[in-house]
Write a protein that holds these residues in place. Structure first.
Motif, PDB file in Angstrom:
ATOM      1  N   ASP A  31       0.815  -1.218   0.000  1.00  0.00           N
ATOM      2  CA  ASP A  31       0.000   0.000   0.000  1.00  0.00           C
ATOM      3  C   ASP A  31       0.849   1.270   0.000  1.00  0.00           C
ATOM      4  O   ASP A  31       0.315   2.371   0.009  1.00  0.00           O
ATOM      5  N   LYS A  33       2.543   2.579   2.335  1.00  0.00           N
ATOM      6  CA  LYS A  33       2.649   3.238   3.637  1.00  0.00           C
ATOM      7  C   LYS A  33       3.906   2.792   4.372  1.00  0.00           C
ATOM      8  O   LYS A  33       4.215   1.602   4.417  1.00  0.00           O
ATOM      9  N   ARG A  35       5.951   1.755   7.478  1.00  0.00           N
ATOM     10  CA  ARG A  35       5.655   1.120   8.769  1.00  0.00           C
ATOM     11  C   ARG A  35       6.963   0.887   9.505  1.00  0.00           C
ATOM     12  O   ARG A  35       8.009   0.735   8.877  1.00  0.00           O
ATOM     13  N   SER A  47       8.360   0.359   3.463  1.00  0.00           N
ATOM     14  CA  SER A  47       7.128   0.437   2.693  1.00  0.00           C
ATOM     15  C   SER A  47       7.277  -0.484   1.484  1.00  0.00           C
ATOM     16  O   SER A  47       8.388  -0.814   1.077  1.00  0.00           O
ATOM     17  N   ARG A  49       5.201  -1.639  -2.424  1.00  0.00           N
ATOM     18  CA  ARG A  49       4.119  -1.398  -3.377  1.00  0.00           C
ATOM     19  C   ARG A  49       4.385  -2.205  -4.642  1.00  0.00           C
ATOM     20  O   ARG A  49       5.526  -2.575  -4.923  1.00  0.00           O
TER      21      ARG A  49
END
Length: 107
Positions: A31, A33, A35, A47, A49
């Motif tokens: 996603d 984001k 973390r 992160s 993606r």
């Protein structure tokens, strides 16, 4: 690499020069984001993606200022390409290009 309800689990097995073995797993959420991330060589954020249907990008920003970018691409049946770029705080940069092939007869 295995499926997870929220993405994938990436598990790495490592053998050190002195013969010590270790295993590390992390969940990839895809996603984008950042973390919290805590690894043996890097603590900070991670992160992940999907760049396209065959390519995944993982970014790690370490508290030390080091940055690690891993790009994993499925290049065909049983072939995985992993490009790893590391940028040190002092500007030094290294790049690795790995081609991983499944041995015949392995699942």
């Amino acid at each position: 690499i295995e499926p997870h309800p929220r993405g994938e689990v990436l598990t790495l097995d490592k053998v050190a020069a002195d013969g010590r073995a270790s295993t590390f797993s992390t969940i990839l959420y895809f996603d984008g984001k950042a973390r919290d991330f805590h690894g043996s060589a890097c603590s900070g954020t991670q992160s992940s993606r999907r760049l396209d249907s065959r390519t995944v990008e993982i970014l790690r920003e370490c508290e030390s200022g080091r940055q690690i970018r891993l790009v994993r691409q499925a290049a065909g049946p049983g072939v995985l390409i992993l490009d790893i770029t590391e940028q040190q705080r002092d500007g030094r940069r290294s790049e690795r290009h790995l081609i991983l092939e499944k041995r015949q007869g392995e699942k």
